[in-house]
Design a protein around this motif. Structure first.
Motif: not given
Length: 359
Positions: A58, A63, A67, A185, A189, A207-210
């Motif tokens: 992170r 990050i 995410y 950003s 993903l 790494i994936v956006k929530k």
């Protein structure tokens, strides 16, 4: 025995400092009297390793908090399936930009899950370049746009990525993650097998956006649902503990050098050394990739005859260079110069290239 000059495409070189630290802690990690492979993944020592690896990644990639960072198994090849399983909604289309063999494989797997199609491609030119950004226009029914940021076989790399999209941008960064700063950003993903820039084989970073996790359906197999791993800090099942530990050590090493910006500076210096020799060789060496699409990680080139290529590779092997054979679809040679490849090894390779050309 001296260390090899390792230019393998992956798995590839690990930082010498990382290997030495792992060796020092091999029989007794942090006073536990155990190797990391021997301890429970539910134990406090391993939980700390897992959390430290997450925090370091992170920090290094900056990050955002919205995410999730997941440590999964199965390599990028499994992500070819998990991405459409989790993100490709019914009635939508997965859009893929083809820039090499790996993006082709990603598209092939997506078509098994739902509707997927090509958004842009440079296949007709044997993948010598990255498509222009203005040629990429996702359709109105697109669920996401998928790109492969670096192409190990053809030696090309995206130096700018599509922006202001109305759909999530998904990126396979297996062969160039952490080679330079990125704006996370801009992506919905990111996934990357670790065995090139992050650590050993056996661990894959996602790494994936929530908010994208909401697309996953309850009907998905448990282990193929991103939510399973997000809700359990990547510890739902037994993870590859040694691989995560080595990932942590590599991230500590990268942080000690100054992070992604410092790594980019070194990587550009390494790449320039080889590309300059290619460009100044008068056609003895010929780069495969167009100059504006050249990769910082994989330098692909051919010699002016097969006889010269065979002689070059044979002598290079005798001198301790390994992994310089090009992929069969391109031929020639390939020098993979990931983060852990020392600039001194690149300098030795360039010196050999000059000597060989002169003779």
């Amino acid at each position: 025995m001296e260390r090899a000059f390792n230019f393998n495409a992956g798995p590839t070189a690990l930082p010498e400092a990382v290997l030495k630290k792992a060796e020092k802690e091999w029989m007794n990690y942090n006073g536990t009297g155990m190797n990391v492979m021997e301890m429970s993944h539910r134990s406090k020592p391993f939980e700390e390793i897992n959390n430290q690896a997450n925090s370091l990644l992170r920090k290094l990639l900056n990050i955002p908090d919205d995410y999730e960072v997941l440590f999964l198994q199965g390599g990028a090849s499994l992500q070819f399936t998990m991405v459409p399983m989790n993100l490709l909604e019914e009635g939508k289309t997965g859009q893929y930009v083809l820039t090499g063999a790996w993006s082709e494989k990603a598209l092939k797997e997506a078509k098994k899950i739902g509707h997927a199609e090509v958004a842009a491609s440079t296949k007709d030119g044997n993948y010598k370049a990255i498509p222009s950004l203005d040629s990429i226009q996702p359709s109105k029914d697109a669920a996401y746009l998928h790109i492969t940021t670096n192409n190990t076989i053809f030696g090309t790399q995206w130096h700018s990525t599509p922006e202001n999209l109305e759909v999530p941008l998904v990126a396979d960064m297996s062969s160039d993650i952490l080679c330079r700063p990125i704006d996370v950003s801009k992506f919905g993903l990111i996934y990357a097998g670790a065995q090139k820039n992050l650590g050993p084989s056996g661990i894959t970073v996602v790494i994936v956006k929530k908010d994208l996790l909401e697309r996953s359906k309850d009907s998905l197999p448990t282990m193929l649902d991103y939510r399973t791993h997000a809700n359990n800090s990547s510890l739902y099942n037994t993870p590859p503990t040694l691989a995560i530990y080595l990932l942590k050590l590599v991230l500590e090493w990268a942080d000690s050098l100054g992070g992604a910006a410092a790594l980019e500076k070194i990587n550009r210096e390494k790449a320039a050394l080889i590309y300059n020799e290619i460009d100044e060789s008068g056609g003895f060496y010929n780069g495969h990739a167009e100059k504006d699409s050249r990769s910082l990680m994989n330098v692909t080139f051919t010699l002016n005859s097969q006889e010269a290529t065979d002689a070059f590779l044979a002598e290079a092997k005798e001198r301790g260079f390994t992994g310089l054979n090009g992929h069969r679809s391109v031929g020639g040679c390939r020098a993979s110069i990931y983060n852990a490849v020392p600039i001194e090894h690149v300098e030795k390779l360039v010196q050999f290239m000059k000597e060989f050309r002169t003779r």
